[in-house]
Design a protein around this motif. Structure first.
Motif, PDB file in Angstrom:
ATOM      1  N   HIS A 108       0.828  -1.192   0.000  1.00  0.00           N
ATOM      2  CA  HIS A 108       0.000   0.000   0.000  1.00  0.00           C
ATOM      3  C   HIS A 108       0.874   1.259   0.000  1.00  0.00           C
ATOM      4  CE1 HIS A 108      -4.115   1.180   0.105  1.00  0.00           C
ATOM      5  NE2 HIS A 108      -3.860   2.113   0.980  1.00  0.00           N
ATOM      6  N   GLY A 109       0.391   2.313  -0.627  1.00  0.00           N
ATOM      7  CA  GLY A 109       1.150   3.545  -0.766  1.00  0.00           C
ATOM      8  C   GLY A 109       1.666   4.110   0.534  1.00  0.00           C
ATOM      9  N   CYS A 139      12.580   3.593  -9.368  1.00  0.00           N
ATOM     10  CA  CYS A 139      11.234   3.980  -8.957  1.00  0.00           C
ATOM     11  C   CYS A 139      10.934   5.344  -9.568  1.00  0.00           C
ATOM     12  CB  CYS A 139      11.141   4.036  -7.429  1.00  0.00           C
ATOM     13  SG  CYS A 139       9.534   4.573  -6.845  1.00  0.00           S
ATOM     14  N   GLU A 140      10.051   5.348 -10.532  1.00  0.00           N
ATOM     15  CA  GLU A 140       9.714   6.590 -11.222  1.00  0.00           C
ATOM     16  C   GLU A 140       8.744   7.452 -10.426  1.00  0.00           C
ATOM     17  OE1 GLU A 140       8.441   5.582 -15.168  1.00  0.00           O
ATOM     18  OE2 GLU A 140      10.300   4.478 -15.575  1.00  0.00           O
ATOM     19  N   ASP A 141       8.056   6.842  -9.473  1.00  0.00           N
ATOM     20  CA  ASP A 141       7.092   7.593  -8.667  1.00  0.00           C
ATOM     21  C   ASP A 141       7.831   8.554  -7.738  1.00  0.00           C
ATOM     22  OD1 ASP A 141       4.516   6.293  -9.399  1.00  0.00           O
ATOM     23  OD2 ASP A 141       5.547   4.521  -8.610  1.00  0.00           O
ATOM     24  N   THR A 142       7.460   9.821  -7.807  1.00  0.00           N
ATOM     25  CA  THR A 142       8.024  10.799  -6.883  1.00  0.00           C
ATOM     26  C   THR A 142       7.056  11.091  -5.751  1.00  0.00           C
ATOM     27  OG1 THR A 142       7.238  12.601  -8.273  1.00  0.00           O
ATOM     28  CG2 THR A 142       9.515  11.870  -8.614  1.00  0.00           C
ATOM     29  N   THR A 143       5.836  10.593  -5.892  1.00  0.00           N
ATOM     30  CA  THR A 143       4.817  10.715  -4.852  1.00  0.00           C
ATOM     31  C   THR A 143       4.096   9.385  -4.732  1.00  0.00           C
ATOM     32  OG1 THR A 143       4.473  13.041  -5.406  1.00  0.00           O
ATOM     33  CG2 THR A 143       2.735  11.963  -4.146  1.00  0.00           C
ATOM     34  N   PHE A 144       3.900   8.921  -3.506  1.00  0.00           N
ATOM     35  CA  PHE A 144       3.135   7.706  -3.263  1.00  0.00           C
ATOM     36  C   PHE A 144       1.793   8.113  -2.661  1.00  0.00           C
ATOM     37  CE2 PHE A 144       7.591   6.292  -2.874  1.00  0.00           C
ATOM     38  CZ  PHE A 144       7.603   5.327  -3.865  1.00  0.00           C
ATOM     39  N   TYR A 145       0.743   7.514  -3.166  1.00  0.00           N
ATOM     40  CA  TYR A 145      -0.601   7.875  -2.721  1.00  0.00           C
ATOM     41  C   TYR A 145      -1.151   6.822  -1.762  1.00  0.00           C
ATOM     42  CZ  TYR A 145      -0.207  11.191  -6.500  1.00  0.00           C
ATOM     43  OH  TYR A 145       0.238  12.206  -7.314  1.00  0.00           O
ATOM     44  N   ASN A 146      -1.776   7.292  -0.678  1.00  0.00           N
ATOM     45  CA  ASN A 146      -2.344   6.405   0.342  1.00  0.00           C
ATOM     46  C   ASN A 146      -3.256   5.338  -0.245  1.00  0.00           C
ATOM     47  OD1 ASN A 146      -1.127   7.707   2.448  1.00  0.00           O
ATOM     48  ND2 ASN A 146      -2.972   8.655   3.232  1.00  0.00           N
ATOM     49  N   HIS A 158      -3.448   3.906  -3.102  1.00  0.00           N
ATOM     50  CA  HIS A 158      -2.943   3.201  -4.278  1.00  0.00           C
ATOM     51  C   HIS A 158      -2.059   2.040  -3.834  1.00  0.00           C
ATOM     52  CE1 HIS A 158      -1.865   2.834  -8.499  1.00  0.00           C
ATOM     53  NE2 HIS A 158      -0.613   2.666  -8.115  1.00  0.00           N
ATOM     54  N   ASN A 159      -2.206   0.922  -4.519  1.00  0.00           N
ATOM     55  CA  ASN A 159      -1.312  -0.215  -4.265  1.00  0.00           C
ATOM     56  C   ASN A 159      -0.135  -0.151  -5.223  1.00  0.00           C
ATOM     57  OD1 ASN A 159      -2.460  -1.663  -2.129  1.00  0.00           O
ATOM     58  ND2 ASN A 159      -4.006  -2.543  -3.479  1.00  0.00           N
ATOM     59  N   TYR A 160       1.033  -0.481  -4.700  1.00  0.00           N
ATOM     60  CA  TYR A 160       2.253  -0.513  -5.495  1.00  0.00           C
ATOM     61  C   TYR A 160       2.809  -1.929  -5.442  1.00  0.00           C
ATOM     62  CZ  TYR A 160       1.936   4.540  -5.259  1.00  0.00           C
ATOM     63  OH  TYR A 160       1.490   5.825  -5.369  1.00  0.00           O
ATOM     64  N   SER A 161       3.518  -2.289  -6.468  1.00  0.00           N
ATOM     65  CA  SER A 161       4.116  -3.621  -6.522  1.00  0.00           C
ATOM     66  C   SER A 161       5.072  -3.808  -5.336  1.00  0.00           C
ATOM     67  CB  SER A 161       4.890  -3.780  -7.835  1.00  0.00           C
ATOM     68  OG  SER A 161       5.674  -4.942  -7.794  1.00  0.00           O
TER      69      SER A 161
END
Length: 181
Positions: A2-3, A31-38, A40-43
């Motif tokens: 989870h984000g 990791c291209e994401d510069t922001t993780f969202y609550n 959102h699921n990430y690998s």
């Protein structure tokens, strides 16, 4: 994962080692994401890559990093975002731990798409609990140890933690802890 987990890894690294260290770790982890969202699921591979690369770049053992992350998770993320939820699960540390098997059911009300670990808690005496942790994700028992230390601090209750066993069976990574109060 989870984000909020990746947010917490970023928070720990940024707080203790600075934003530049975090950027170096994120880039090394591809990791291209510069922001993780609550919400959102990430690998899981993203999260594991962040931890492995943080270990290398910060010259810190993975187990130590996971342990520190577990403490940070409770004392910063959980205390700030879920403090009321923590307190609602028990008036003290022992009661919270006894209720822990039901805790993630309540967390799933906030985040229904998560795949949380499972817990089984047995009272061995008035001063000893045995905690069984089950997860489909490997290698996280140091993180759980850190969470337990963080909970001890959060509830202001001294506790000795002993890892008794860690095994893999039926697709689950299982760790057993003896907790002494």
């Amino acid at each position: 994962m989870h984000g909020v987990v990746n947010q917490a890894i970023e928070g720990l690294i940024t707080q203790r080692f600075g934003a530049e260290a975090w950027d170096e770790i994120r880039i090394a982890s591809q990791c291209e994401d510069t922001t993780f969202y609550n919400n959102h699921n990430y690998s899981d591979t993203v999260t594991y890559a962040l931890v492995v690369n943080a270990s290398k770049i910060l010259d810190m053992d993975v187990h130590t990093l996971l342990f520190e992350f577990g403490k940070y998770w409770v004392l910063t993320i959980a205390a700030e975002k879920y403090g009321a939820l923590l307190h609602s699960a028990g008036s003290g540390l022992q009661e919270f731990l006894i209720n822990l098997p039901n805790f993630h059911s309540r967390v799933m009300l906030y985040y229904p798409e998560i795949t949380p670990p499972e817990f089984k808690v047995m009272e061995r005496s008035d001063t000893t609990l045995e905690l069984h942790y089950f997860s489909k994700r490997p290698g996280l028992h140091p993180f759980v140890s850190g969470i337990l230390v963080g909970l001890s601090d959060f509830f202001e209750t001294p506790m000795q933690i002993e890892l008794i066993d860690t095994t893999f069976e039926d697709e689950y990574h299982k760790s057993i802890f003896s907790l002494h109060f």
